[in-house]
Design an enzyme around this catalytic site. Structure first.
Site, PDB file in Angstrom:
ATOM      1  N   VAL A  12      21.367 126.236 -53.197  1.00 35.91           N
ATOM      2  CA  VAL A  12      22.669 126.418 -53.857  1.00 35.91           C
ATOM      3  C   VAL A  12      22.619 125.865 -55.277  1.00 35.91           C
ATOM      4  O   VAL A  12      23.120 126.473 -56.220  1.00 35.91           O
ATOM      5  CB  VAL A  12      23.803 125.763 -53.040  1.00 35.91           C
ATOM      6  N   ARG A  37      12.850 111.311 -55.576  1.00 28.29           N
ATOM      7  CA  ARG A  37      11.535 111.963 -55.328  1.00 28.29           C
ATOM      8  C   ARG A  37      11.304 113.091 -56.358  1.00 28.29           C
ATOM      9  O   ARG A  37      10.180 113.334 -56.786  1.00 28.29           O
ATOM     10  CB  ARG A  37      11.536 112.545 -53.900  1.00 28.29           C
ATOM     11  N   SER A  38      12.388 113.750 -56.754  1.00 26.59           N
ATOM     12  CA  SER A  38      12.264 114.881 -57.693  1.00 26.59           C
ATOM     13  C   SER A  38      12.480 114.461 -59.136  1.00 26.59           C
ATOM     14  O   SER A  38      12.236 115.234 -60.060  1.00 26.59           O
ATOM     15  CB  SER A  38      13.283 115.969 -57.333  1.00 26.59           C
ATOM     16  N   CYS A 126      31.334 128.588 -47.261  1.00 29.75           N
ATOM     17  CA  CYS A 126      31.072 129.972 -47.692  1.00 29.75           C
ATOM     18  C   CYS A 126      31.794 130.997 -46.822  1.00 29.75           C
ATOM     19  O   CYS A 126      32.427 131.929 -47.322  1.00 29.75           O
ATOM     20  CB  CYS A 126      29.574 130.245 -47.715  1.00 29.75           C
ATOM     21  N   SER A 156      20.111 132.133 -45.187  1.00 25.05           N
ATOM     22  CA  SER A 156      20.076 131.266 -46.382  1.00 25.05           C
ATOM     23  C   SER A 156      21.178 130.210 -46.331  1.00 25.05           C
ATOM     24  O   SER A 156      21.104 129.165 -46.962  1.00 25.05           O
ATOM     25  CB  SER A 156      20.227 132.107 -47.656  1.00 25.05           C
ATOM     26  N   GLY A 157      22.218 130.475 -45.523  1.00 28.30           N
ATOM     27  CA  GLY A 157      23.293 129.468 -45.393  1.00 28.30           C
ATOM     28  C   GLY A 157      22.809 128.187 -44.748  1.00 28.30           C
ATOM     29  O   GLY A 157      23.429 127.136 -44.873  1.00 28.30           O
ATOM     30  N   LYS A 205      35.539 124.867 -39.281  1.00 23.14           N
ATOM     31  CA  LYS A 205      35.758 124.876 -40.740  1.00 23.14           C
ATOM     32  C   LYS A 205      36.610 126.096 -41.103  1.00 23.14           C
ATOM     33  O   LYS A 205      37.553 126.007 -41.891  1.00 23.14           O
ATOM     34  CB  LYS A 205      34.423 124.951 -41.489  1.00 23.14           C
ATOM     35  N   HIS A 234      26.760 136.842 -46.132  1.00 17.56           N
ATOM     36  CA  HIS A 234      27.483 136.739 -44.857  1.00 17.56           C
ATOM     37  C   HIS A 234      28.383 137.976 -44.681  1.00 17.56           C
ATOM     38  O   HIS A 234      28.980 138.449 -45.654  1.00 17.56           O
ATOM     39  CB  HIS A 234      28.385 135.500 -44.860  1.00 17.56           C
TER      40      HIS A 234
HETATM   41  C1  2RA Z   1      25.949 128.177 -43.123  1.00 17.80           C
HETATM   42  N1  2RA Z   1      28.236 128.108 -43.901  1.00 17.80           N
HETATM   43  O1  2RA Z   1      25.994 129.405 -43.364  1.00 17.80           O
HETATM   44  C2  2RA Z   1      27.115 127.290 -43.495  1.00 17.80           C
HETATM   45  C3  2RA Z   1      26.747 126.291 -44.537  1.00 17.80           C
HETATM   46  N2  2RA Z   1      26.244 126.877 -45.698  1.00 17.80           N
HETATM   47  O2  2RA Z   1      24.994 127.592 -42.571  1.00 17.80           O
END
Ligand code: 2RA
EC number: 1.2.1.11
Length: 332
Positions: A12, A37-38, A126, A156-157, A205, A234
């Site tokens: 992100v 670390r970065s 998201c 990717s979430g 959520k 999504h």
């Molecule tokens: C997911 N909405 O898609 C959650 C967190 N990014 O895993």
């Protein structure tokens, strides 16, 4: 503007940098922040090289705005420290979302709630953002009674580890498991942890954040959140019951004229939203609009968005743009 991106090396965080550059946000100094670390590593932003700094150094630099995507525990510890030096924090974690003292903002819906006093602002989850962007205008016109939503969420979430697991499975290779089951050629009704009520945190959520963003605790929401092996965005099948009846043509016109929404609904020509098309874009795509013929005042719709962009980075940058426009720009 001196803008810090906290979590600059994450999925992100990387998207936030991309969006800040694309939207040409007025940045006089970029401060990329990551773990110790970065720290010291380099990133390139708009053709210029920047050195990643740790949290303590970033706080000492007193950025005007710090956009966080570094997880809830980091945000709980460090967002107040940034706020204490005058920085406005926009946080993508769930840490502050349901706090009564903090605002949960989707600019198209409730940016007007923001004041100069808001020092820590929550970016919604998201899967919630894309749903409320499409539903808010319908709520205003027909008053939502109940939402039943099933999500089909991009890997990717869950972060880069899960994406790597899926890609390794696809190639028949071993990978560190981010999930208790295979992701590829599978669907997992399991996003985030399970709670005592049998729902996952992700599902709750959507229930709780929707009420807060729409400013109406009477909206009933029930959700099933599912992980699927795609990366572009999504998708959500939404069944929404209103207090009042609606005309389907009016609904279509409203969606076609809602800022941030693109109507893609021509099933005779196989036109409907898909993650492959939404990937890399900032809009919320709506289609498959049809009346639920099993009960009055009820609509079915299909909603798709890039979860890393409008679902996270772009929404956060749009909040920053709103703050800059409202509270920093020198009014002509
Ligand atoms: C997911 N909405 O898609 C959650 C967190 N990014 O895993």
């Amino acid at each position: 503007m001196r803008i810090a991106v906290v979590g600059a090396t994450g999925l992100v965080g990387g998207e936030m940098l991309k969006v800040l550059a694309e939207r040409q946000v007025q940045i006089t100094e970029l401060i990329p922040v990551a773990s110790e670390r970065s720290a010291g590593k380099k990133i390139t932003f708009k053709g210029k090289e920047y050195t990643i700094v740790g949290m303590k150094a970033a706080i000492e630099l007193k950025p005007d705005i710090a956009i966080f995507s570094a997880g809830g525990s980091i945000s709980l510890e460090f967002a107040p420290q940034f706020a204490a030096v005058g920085t406005i924090v926009i946080d993508n974690s769930s840490a502050w979302r349901m706090s009564p003292e903090h605002k949960l903002v989707v600019p198209e819906i409730n940016a007007g709630l923001l004041t100069k006093e808001d020092k820590i602002i929550a970016n919604p989850n998201c899967s919630t953002i894309q749903m409320v962007v499409a539903l808010a205008p319908l709520h205003k016109k027909y008053k939502i009674k109940r939402i039943v939503v099933s999500t089909y969420q991009s890997v990717s979430g869950s972060g880069i580890k899960a994406v790597n697991q899926m890609e390794a499975e696809r190639k028949g290779e071993e990978a560190e498991p981010a999930y208790p089951h295979a992701i590829d050629k599978n669907v997992l009704p399991h996003i985030d942890v399970f709670l005592d009520n049998g729902y996952t945190k992700e599902e709750m959520k959507m229930v709780n954040e929707t009420k807060k963003i729409m400013g109406d605790d009477n909206i009933q929401v029930t959700a099933t959140a599912v992980r699927i092996p795609v990366v572009g965005g999504h998708s959500e099948a939404v069944n929404v019951e209103f207090e009042q009846d609606f005309d389907l043509k009016d609904v279509r016109d409203l969606m076609a004229n809602t800022p941030g929404v693109v109507l893609q609904d021509d099933v005779q020509n196989n036109v409907y939203p898909m993650p492959l098309d939404a990937h890399g874009k900032d809009e919320v795509f709506v289609g498959r609009l049809r009346r639920d013929e099993t009960q009055p005042n009820t609509l079915n719709m299909w909603i798709v968005a890039d979860n890393l962009r409008k679902g996270a980075a772009t929404n956060a940058v749009q909040i920053a743009e709103y703050l800059i426009d409202q509270f920093w720009s020198v009014k002509a």
